[in-house]
Motif scaffolding. Structure first.
Motif, PDB file in Angstrom:
ATOM      1  N   VAL A  23      -3.490   4.245  -0.089  1.00 51.61           N
ATOM      2  CA  VAL A  23      -4.105   4.499   1.219  1.00 51.61           C
ATOM      3  C   VAL A  23      -3.111   4.365   2.358  1.00 51.61           C
ATOM      4  O   VAL A  23      -3.460   4.625   3.519  1.00 51.61           O
ATOM      5  N   GLY A  24      -1.889   3.994   2.065  1.00 48.82           N
ATOM      6  CA  GLY A  24      -0.838   3.879   3.048  1.00 48.82           C
ATOM      7  C   GLY A  24       0.413   3.367   2.387  1.00 48.82           C
ATOM      8  O   GLY A  24       0.403   3.032   1.190  1.00 48.82           O
ATOM      9  N   PRO A  25       1.532   3.308   3.104  1.00 48.37           N
ATOM     10  CA  PRO A  25       2.761   2.783   2.499  1.00 48.37           C
ATOM     11  C   PRO A  25       2.548   1.369   1.964  1.00 48.37           C
ATOM     12  O   PRO A  25       2.151   0.464   2.691  1.00 48.37           O
ATOM     13  N   GLY A  58       8.380   7.012  -4.645  1.00 47.24           N
ATOM     14  CA  GLY A  58       8.536   7.829  -3.449  1.00 47.24           C
ATOM     15  C   GLY A  58       7.276   7.805  -2.598  1.00 47.24           C
ATOM     16  O   GLY A  58       7.308   7.398  -1.422  1.00 47.24           O
ATOM     17  N   PRO A  59       6.123   8.216  -3.153  1.00 40.00           N
ATOM     18  CA  PRO A  59       4.874   8.117  -2.392  1.00 40.00           C
ATOM     19  C   PRO A  59       4.548   6.691  -1.946  1.00 40.00           C
ATOM     20  O   PRO A  59       4.045   6.481  -0.838  1.00 40.00           O
ATOM     21  N   TRP A  60       4.826   5.700  -2.778  1.00 40.61           N
ATOM     22  CA  TRP A  60       4.505   4.308  -2.470  1.00 40.61           C
ATOM     23  C   TRP A  60       5.238   3.837  -1.218  1.00 40.61           C
ATOM     24  O   TRP A  60       4.721   3.022  -0.445  1.00 40.61           O
ATOM     25  N   ALA A  61       6.435   4.360  -0.990  1.00 39.27           N
ATOM     26  CA  ALA A  61       7.219   3.971   0.187  1.00 39.27           C
ATOM     27  C   ALA A  61       6.691   4.603   1.471  1.00 39.27           C
ATOM     28  O   ALA A  61       7.043   4.158   2.567  1.00 39.27           O
ATOM     29  N   GLY A  62       5.877   5.645   1.361  1.00 40.56           N
ATOM     30  CA  GLY A  62       5.294   6.269   2.539  1.00 40.56           C
ATOM     31  C   GLY A  62       6.246   7.140   3.334  1.00 40.56           C
ATOM     32  O   GLY A  62       6.387   6.967   4.552  1.00 40.56           O
ATOM     33  N   TRP A  65       6.606  12.961   4.645  1.00 43.99           N
ATOM     34  CA  TRP A  65       5.850  14.081   4.097  1.00 43.99           C
ATOM     35  C   TRP A  65       4.575  13.645   3.373  1.00 43.99           C
ATOM     36  O   TRP A  65       3.728  14.468   3.038  1.00 43.99           O
ATOM     37  N   MET A  66       4.408  12.335   3.181  1.00 41.52           N
ATOM     38  CA  MET A  66       3.287  11.849   2.389  1.00 41.52           C
ATOM     39  C   MET A  66       1.994  11.848   3.193  1.00 41.52           C
ATOM     40  O   MET A  66       1.974  11.476   4.368  1.00 41.52           O
ATOM     41  N   GLU A  67       0.906  12.295   2.564  1.00 40.33           N
ATOM     42  CA  GLU A  67      -0.410  12.248   3.176  1.00 40.33           C
ATOM     43  C   GLU A  67      -1.285  11.241   2.435  1.00 40.33           C
ATOM     44  O   GLU A  67      -1.397  11.285   1.215  1.00 40.33           O
TER      45      GLU A  67
END
Length: 334
Positions: A23-25, A58-62, A65-67
């Protein structure tokens, strides 16, 4: 929401499921969702567990480009469990069979998979966590590497993937030189069959050590399994003339530079060993099952840290921070 645990929902025969989502970084929560219904060519799988892949960091770091939030259950893609329901057109599979599969929403209690992307797990693997997609990836990298008996093979980065490849390359009769930063990683490499280990501390000293081990010829195959710029640079410098550089690391933090003059001069082959064809991925998973059953690959030292589904955040942090003894995390989905 007063969410029930997976076991409570099973006991109640609920038509709802639980799924984790980012739900967020550095933030994750659990949501309750309706149980998915398999399409005609799909199966529904009651998830037992899901491996945590470094590509999730990568996504976990926020990054920009991440939504957020992610889709429920995403980006879990190393799931295994028991078939719970069959689509109307599915043949050759049975409810209750334990399987690994290709999916994208496996940080959850249930997921759907195309019936063609499911691999049975035989009784010999009962009770073992089995991140089939990740193990299949290792088998496919091995296939792309062209390793033959007697070759000198350097593997840079001894995490889950590098350690598995060390064992697989040694099985092929290669003389494996394992290169890593952590003492634990080097010890694991020796356990997995490495003939030599080198601590990754200095670029040029590492090259000289490899030259000494190879009578100045360097390596026929070098597998880069770290996913960072410096190990990629080093990998190119360790490939001998007309050798092969295999890129197995997942490079997700921006563009890379390469020493094209060096690559040209040595006439090396460069292989990006990430497979994207589902049929090839499934074939790799099937080979992984056979290798583990035949005791050619021991996954016990590779899958080291278990977390509950509602502690997915801690599993991702451990994957990033690598506490003592860490190789790979998995989440128990029920």
């Amino acid at each position: 929401m007063d969410a029930k645990s997976p076991k409570e929902m099973q006991r109640a025969g609920s038509k709802m499921m639980l799924a984790a989502r980012m739900v967020g970084p550095g933030q994750v929560d659990l949501v309750e969702r309706p149980m998915p219904v398999p399409g005609p060519a799909q199966v529904r799988i009651a998830l037992e567990g899901c491996g945590v892949c470094a590509s999730n960091l990568g996504p976990w770091a926020g990054p920009d480009w991440m939504e957020f939030p992610t889709e429920s259950g995403a980006p879990g893609h190393e799931g295994w469990g028991h078939i719970d329901a069959l689509g109307s057109d599915v043949t050759g599979l049975k409810v209750g069979e334990r399987v690994a599969f290709l999916g994208q929403h496996s940080y959850a209690t249930f997921d759907l998979a195309d019936a063609r992307h499911v691999v049975r797990l035989p009784p010999e693997l009962d009770g073992l966590p089995f991140p089939g997609e990740a193990l299949g990836c290792a088998m496919n990298i091995l296939a792309r590497s062209g390793i033959k008996p007697g070759m000198r093979v350097a593997i840079i980065g001894i995490g889950f993937l590098g350690a598995a490849l060390t064992r697989l390359a040694a099985n092929e009769g290669a003389e494996v030189i394992a290169i890593a930063r952590r003492d634990l990683s080097l010890a694991l490499a020796r356990q997995m069959g490495a003939a030599h280990t080198i601590a990754l501390e200095d670029h040029w000293e590492t090259i000289e050590e490899v030259r000494a081990l190879t009578e100045d010829t360097l390596c026929e195959v070098v597998i880069e399994a770290a996913g960072a710029q410096w190990p990629l640079d080093l990998a190119g410098d360790l490939v001998g003339t007309h050798g092969r550089l295999v890129i197995a690391g997942y490079h997700q933090d921006g563009p890379r530079q390469v020493n094209m003059q060096n690559w040209n001069w040595r006439g090396i082959d460069v292989i990006n060993a990430h497979e994207r064809d589902p049929a090839t991925c499934v074939a790799g998973m099937e080979r992984a099952v056979k290798a583990v059953v035949a005791r050619k690959l021991d996954i016990a030292p590779l899958v080291t840290h278990r977390f509950a589904l509602d502690h997915l955040g801690a599993a991702l942090d451990a994957t990033r921070d690598k506490p003592d003894g860490f190789v790979k995390a998995w989440v128990a989905c029920r």
